[in-house]
Design an enzyme around this catalytic site. Structure first.
Site, PDB file in Angstrom:
ATOM      1  N   LYS A   1      60.518   3.240 -13.857  1.00 20.12           N
ATOM      2  CA  LYS A   1      59.711   3.259 -12.629  1.00 20.12           C
ATOM      3  C   LYS A   1      58.355   3.904 -12.833  1.00 20.12           C
ATOM      4  O   LYS A   1      57.382   3.510 -12.211  1.00 20.12           O
ATOM      5  CB  LYS A   1      60.471   3.957 -11.499  1.00 20.12           C
ATOM      6  CG  LYS A   1      61.691   3.154 -11.073  1.00 20.12           C
ATOM      7  CD  LYS A   1      61.997   3.301  -9.606  1.00 20.12           C
ATOM      8  CE  LYS A   1      62.898   2.158  -9.152  1.00 20.12           C
ATOM      9  NZ  LYS A   1      64.010   2.553  -8.354  1.00 20.12           N
TER      10      LYS A   1
ATOM     11  N   LYS B   1      67.994  -7.366 -13.344  1.00 18.76           N
ATOM     12  CA  LYS B   1      68.945  -7.283 -12.228  1.00 18.76           C
ATOM     13  C   LYS B   1      68.284  -7.687 -10.904  1.00 18.76           C
ATOM     14  O   LYS B   1      67.060  -7.564 -10.761  1.00 18.76           O
ATOM     15  CB  LYS B   1      69.570  -5.894 -12.160  1.00 18.76           C
ATOM     16  CG  LYS B   1      68.648  -4.826 -11.692  1.00 18.76           C
ATOM     17  CD  LYS B   1      69.356  -3.513 -11.394  1.00 18.76           C
ATOM     18  CE  LYS B   1      68.305  -2.603 -10.810  1.00 18.76           C
ATOM     19  NZ  LYS B   1      68.547  -1.233 -10.723  1.00 18.76           N
TER      20      LYS B   1
ATOM     21  N   LYS C   1      65.363  -5.175  -4.934  1.00 21.68           N
ATOM     22  CA  LYS C   1      64.534  -5.285  -3.725  1.00 21.68           C
ATOM     23  C   LYS C   1      63.066  -5.373  -4.098  1.00 21.68           C
ATOM     24  O   LYS C   1      62.253  -5.845  -3.316  1.00 21.68           O
ATOM     25  CB  LYS C   1      64.726  -4.035  -2.841  1.00 21.68           C
ATOM     26  CG  LYS C   1      66.118  -3.880  -2.276  1.00 21.68           C
ATOM     27  CD  LYS C   1      66.233  -2.551  -1.512  1.00 21.68           C
ATOM     28  CE  LYS C   1      67.646  -2.027  -1.512  1.00 21.68           C
ATOM     29  NZ  LYS C   1      67.765  -0.602  -1.772  1.00 21.68           N
TER      30      LYS C   1
END
Ligand code: TYM
Length: 333
Positions: free
Chosen positions: A112, A195, A198
């Site tokens: 991230k 994966k 969102k």
């Protein structure tokens, strides 16, 4: 005695991965557990909040999804993390016993934060410590999650062990990750190597729980596959991640073993398989989305659910924080 805790971040549309990897398992586990707590982790959402997102609206949507999926308020509590201040309190205490080396190993922070680590916020780095506090605050014994949370769960176990060793008392049970079923890692419909998430920019990469039948059909029709027919055994899908993903999704929604799905469609190409997958999704996912919309139209009811959940969560949290203060040697009132 099982005490279950789990949660979802309110950062955008809740998707099939959240449902199959986590929430669906909560629904079955809530019946065996002594107590179940399902949290909407809005403090965690702050670490990656987009500028246009509404935390309140997303929080209601997750609460609606929990209810629509079958969380039973006679068995479980649904609450927002920010309504129980003790999460951050315990997180601070854990911050003081967690070596930086443990956090430096966390792959999610590396993913991230990307190349600009120095610009990433402290909250993103400390994220797994807050997650350990979410779990241990309730002395949870079982934590049903998808495969991507494994490393965070290991850290929570390490922190529980470190606290117990340092302050004695065996205050915290070592929480057991429950990574169940054949859809523990639902992959993107556009790329079988990443994966379903969102934050993927392509909405065709994920099925959202509020998608209607037409959107579902379009996304499944566009889902990436290959030219080979389906084999007899799931293990023969080795090296075909997109096919594996769709078979796993089918198997989970139909309560079948992946091998049984392969046997049912052996020799067939993807067109008839996808059509049946759409039918299955229309029968299982669309009713959840419809119920979510109904619940979302009644914010007063959702607020009552969150208020009752926060009351129960605070009750447990306050009592456990007294134990923590006593164990550390703080004044416990
Ligand atoms: P989050 O919000 O990313 O995801 C919520 C749950 O959904 C699972 N999940 C998936 N499962 C299978 N396939 C996927 N593609 C997929 N994407 C998401 C996640 O594993 C998770 O179980 N850090 C957590 C939230 C959290 C938490 C906690 C969880 C905070 N505190 C305490 C358990 C206990 C997260 O970001 O989940």
């Amino acid at each position: 005695m099982q005490r279950i805790l789990s949660g979802v971040r309110p950062t955008g549309g809740i998707h099939l991965g959240n449902y199959l990897g986590a929430i669906r398992n909560w629904v079955s586990m809530q019946h065996q557990a002594q107590e179940s707590l399902f949290c909407i982790v809005d403090m965690h959402a702050l670490t990656t909040l987009g500028e246009t997102e509404s935390l309140a609206e997303n929080t209601y949507a997750i609460a609606a999804a929990y209810l629509a999926a079958g969380i039973d308020l006679n068995k479980a509590s649904i609450f927002a993390q920010s309504h129980v201040a003790a999460h951050t309190e315990l997180s601070w205490i854990f911050s003081c016993i967690t070596p930086l080396g443990w956090l430096n190993r966390m792959t999610q922070f590396k993913e991230k934060a990307g190349k600009h680590k120095d610009l990433a916020c402290l909250g993103l780095y400390a994220y797994p410590v807050l997650m350990a506090a979410d779990i241990l605050l309730y002395k949870a014994t079982h934590v049903p999650v998808g495969d991507d949370q494994k490393q965070h769960l290991e850290l929570a176990r390490d922190i529980a062990g470190a606290f117990n060793r340092r302050f004695g008392d065996d205050l915290f049970p070592i929480p057991e990750p429950m990574i169940l079923g054949s859809a523990t890692r639902v992959m993107s419909l556009r790329d079988g190597s990443s994966k379903m998430s969102k934050s993927d920019i392509s909405e065709y990469s994920r099925i959202e729980l509020m998608d209607n039948a037409d959107a579902l059909a379009l996304k499944i029709r566009k889902a990436r596959t290959d030219m080979e027919p389906l084999p007899e055994k799931f293990s023969d899908l080795e090296g075909r991640p997109e096919a594996q993903n769709l078979v796993n999704i089918y198997a989970t929604l139909a309560n079948m073993a992946p091998d049984a799905v392969c046997q049912q469609f052996v020799g067939s190409n993807f067109a008839p398989f996808k059509q049946q997958l759409v039918d299955l999704m229309v029968a299982t996912i669309v009713p959840i989305g419809d119920k979510m919309r109904q619940y979302l139209a009644d914010k007063v009811m959702l607020q009552k659910v969150l208020t009752a959940g926060a009351r129960r969560a605070n009750e447990l949290a306050q009592s456990h924080m007294q134990d923590v203060r006593r164990a550390i040697g703080m004044v416990a009132l």
